[in-house]
Design an enzyme around this catalytic site. Structure first.
Site, short mmCIF file in Angstrom:
data_model
loop_
_atom_site.label_atom_id
_atom_site.label_comp_id
_atom_site.label_asym_id
_atom_site.label_seq_id
_atom_site.Cartn_x
_atom_site.Cartn_y
_atom_site.Cartn_z
N CYS A 199 14.67 -17.30 -15.58
CA CYS A 199 14.99 -18.02 -16.80
C CYS A 199 15.09 -17.02 -17.94
O CYS A 199 14.71 -15.86 -17.78
CB CYS A 199 13.93 -19.09 -17.11
N HIS A 240 7.83 -21.89 -25.35
CA HIS A 240 7.35 -20.52 -25.13
C HIS A 240 8.39 -19.52 -25.59
O HIS A 240 9.58 -19.84 -25.71
CB HIS A 240 7.04 -20.29 -23.65
#
Length: 721
Positions: free
Chosen positions: A224, A65
């Site tokens: 993250c 991603h």
């Protein structure tokens, strides 16, 4: 708004065998629908994200991603590979692959929906249904949340669907995950924390009590680099683990869509803190004074039960390990000493490197400012400016010599801070704010006894270690308030001062003098070999730890008021070699543009400026896409430049600046020849290696570079012969 995933974005029988090829196959579906405008540019962004941290998860899941300017709207693509594809998960290959694409400026609503998918991936019923589904429409509906696993009309034994050998899912908490699936599938909201966390009501039956009889409470933060997938998966895993352990656990997700701060009352009532993050925790000082487990975000996904057990053990021991944000007053405000130990489970070598880099990162601005001021002082006032009297008593506005002396003396004052700042912030990296006082004291002593750079390193490590030892001592609550402002600074400074003055200061000063004498004695072949070695180090990881070691070695040599000639030669060689990789890639994209993707050609334009400014990181996009060709080529050119710079005797008093400090370089013409030679070598090697590579057959997927990056070898542009 069109749906983020449709049947056209689902491939239930991926033909790809590598993660690069899988990403390309799914990205091509996005491009066919107009949701990705530049396929190669988008894949480069995916590769850059993958290089930060593998995206494989336990349970046979891969979630490549990224956020990218080449994405027009938030999009999901799903692929299934029965044999599995290695995405770096510890339990084996992934058979379920989700490619998540978010625009660079995605709004909160879109990112919330993406985060809902991330949470669903911890639901074993959801993943089992995806393994068993046999048509793309149903798969897309499951992922959107239009259908639940129970209504997806999949075989009753879907949970036992065949998966690649070696992969496994965490079954613990499956019942709770299924129960919360309806909440997260459509709305994207997080499961409601256990009762009693926010409203003060009685805890749910069966919760585990804290020592005083009330339920044990934990607060957690997950984050993250992209803030889309791992952030929310870690939150879901921790919440499930908390329910299983019978404790109250509430999570603050610091994702791309922003974050909602936990109620201060909830934090104050918590018995422990879990920080699962790969980027700095925002407003970390809120959690100071609590038993804390600090880990990477993937640990929050893969072993949440262990983290819950660990924070409870720390609370039982009374061990306080929560850190506060830089510049915050958390340590003193809380009245509790704070220890900053790095991620749980990190090896000593990793933590040591982190501590040292903390000190170096704060020292470098002083080196840059002081070095440039001193260099300008020499340029304006001449080489005798270091013998000028104090400008407080002898300053003439109209004389260049006075201005040169002023700049030189200001730079000298800035240089006097180097060793104390280095030591202070090494100690800060180890023990947070309580480490600053003994660190600065130890660094100042190192400066006083002429222990230099080595003395600063030792003082910082000793100061941090002493403070960490003091913090482990159990302190009565009544005196905790004076610990960070009186007791810790007093005791730690006394211990560090004693060790530096009486025990280790003299040996370190002797070692520092020996190293300086050795550098000053380098001549001939030895100097050339040192230049080549430093050039290799500067170009090995393009701004990474090895690069920083070489740069720190060079700046340490000139971080004195009157550095030797050898030290200035080393600084010149290091800066020259560091300029080579970005300049060479800029030249390569100019002379052989067809060997590079459109995105790389754009990056090449910026690399001209970055390389000229001595910003080695300008070559990173090229190395990430094709490391096996770019990095060796860069190292060869860097070694040539470093060796030639030492051979020519070029010197540099300034620690940074690139071509903009050429007037301050000794033997500037030969210095530029050394840089040009290295750029020519790297450019030639890159062009030859890229020209010789074998291109993949059309549609076969990207060429693997062996490091997790997507190579531009799969670009459909013809390669120049």
């Amino acid at each position: 708004m069109s749906e983020m995933i449709t049947a056209d974005l689902v491939d239930l029988d991926l033909s790809a065998d590598t993660k690069e090829a899988a990403a390309r196959a799914l990205a091509e579906r996005m491009a066919a629908l107009g949701r990705v405008t530049d396929l190669d540019g988008f894949l480069a962004d995916v590769a850059a994200r993958e290089a930060q941290m593998p995206t494989g998860l336990d349970g046979g899941i891969g979630i490549p991603h990224c956020r990218s300017e080449h994405v027009t709207e938030p999009t999901l693509a799903f692929g299934r590979k029965a044999a599995g594809i290695d995405f770096g998960a510890p339990d084996g290959p992934a058979d379920l692959i989700f490619l998540i694409a978010a625009p660079a400026g995605a709004d909160d609503a879109h990112l919330t929906i993406l985060s809902a998918l991330a949470r669903q991936l911890t639901n074993t019923a959801f993943t089992a249904a995806l393994r068993a589904v046999d048509d793309t429409e149903t798969a897309a509906a499951l992922i959107r949340g239009d259908r639940t696993p129970a209504s997806a009309d999949v075989p009753a034994d879907a949970g036992n669907a065949e998966r690649p050998e070696g992969s496994g899912a965490t079954e613990a908490g499956a019942a709770d995950a299924v129960a919360s699936a309806e909440d997260t599938a459509v709305s994207g909201t997080a499961p409601v924390p256990s009762a009693g966390v926010e409203d003060g009501s009685d805890p749910v039956p069966g919760t585990t009590a804290a020592p005083d009889g009330r339920p044990f409470r934990v607060v957690a933060v997950t984050s993250c680099p992209t803030g889309i997938a791992h952030t929310y998966m870690a939150a879901e895993s921790l919440e499930n683990a908390g329910r299983e352990a019978g404790i109250e656990l509430v999570v603050e997700t610091q994702g791309s869509a922003g974050f909602t701060r936990l109620d201060p009352a909830v934090i104050a009532a918590a018995d422990g803190v879990i920080l699962a993050h790969d980027v700095p925790v925002r407003e970390k000082e809120r959690f100071a004074g609590k038993p804390t487990v600090d880990v990477g975000v993937k640990a929050g996904i893969n072993r949440p039960a262990e983290l819950v057990a660990e924070v409870r053990e720390k609370a039982a021991r009374g061990e306080v390990t929560a850190g506060s944000a830089p510049g915050s007053a958390a340590g003193s405000a809380s009245g509790t000493p704070v220890e900053r130990t790095g991620g749980t489970g990190d090896g000593y070598g990793t933590r040591l490197r982190t501590w040292l880099m903390s000190g170096v990162s704060y020292m470098v601005p002083f080196v840059a400012a002081g070095g440039l001021l001193i260099a300008l002082g020499f340029a304006i006032g001449g080489w005798q400016v270091n013998k000028a009297p104090s400008v407080m008593d002898h300053f003439v506005w109209t004389q260049a010599d006075s201005w040169g002396a002023l700049l030189f003396q200001i730079g000298g004052v800035a240089f006097n801070f180097l060793i104390p700042v280095l030591a202070g912030y090494i100690a800060y990296g180890m023990a947070d704010r309580p480490g600053l006082v003994p660190g600065f004291v130890g660094g100042s002593i190192a400066l006083t006894i002429n222990a230099g750079f080595l003395g600063g390193l030792a003082a910082g490590l000793i100061a941090g270690g002493v403070v960490m030892a003091i913090q482990k001592v159990r302190i009565p609550a009544a005196v905790r308030g004076i610990m960070p402002v009186v007791v810790i600074p007093l005791i730690s400074s006394a211990v560090v001062g004693f060790l530096m003055f009486v025990v280790i200061g003299k040996p370190i000063a002797s070692a520092q003098k020996g190293m300086t004498d050795w550098l000053n004695g380098l001549t001939g072949a030895n100097a050339v070999l040192l230049g080549a070695l430093l050039g290799l180090m500067m170009c090995f990881d393009l701004g990474g730890p090895v690069n920083k070691v070489a740069y720190t070695f060079a700046t340490a040599g000139i971080a004195v008021a009157n550095p030797g000639d050898s030290a200035m030669k080393i600084m010149a060689a290091v800066m020259a070699a560091g300029m080579v990789p970005p300049l060479a890639m800029a030249l390569a994209t100019t002379v052989r543009a067809r060997l590079f993707t459109p995105t790389e050609r754009e990056n090449g334009k910026a690399a001209w400026v970055l390389g000229a400014s001595f910003i080695t990181e300008g070559a990173i996009p090229f190395a990430a896409a094709d490391p096996l060709r770019v990095i060796p080529s860069a190292m060869a050119g860097g070694a040539v430049t470093g060796a030639l710079s030492m051979t020519f005797g070029a010197t540099l008093r300034a620690p940074h600046g690139g071509i903009f400090v050429v007037p301050l370089i000794g033997n500037p013409f030969l210095y530029l020849i050394a840089v040009a030679a290295g750029v020519g070598v790297t450019t030639a090697l890159v062009v030859v290696l890229k020209g010789l590579r074998k291109r993949s057959p059309s549609g076969a997927g990207a060429e693997s570079t062996g490091t997790g990056a997507v190579s531009p070898a799969a670009s459909k542009e013809p390669v120049a012969a």
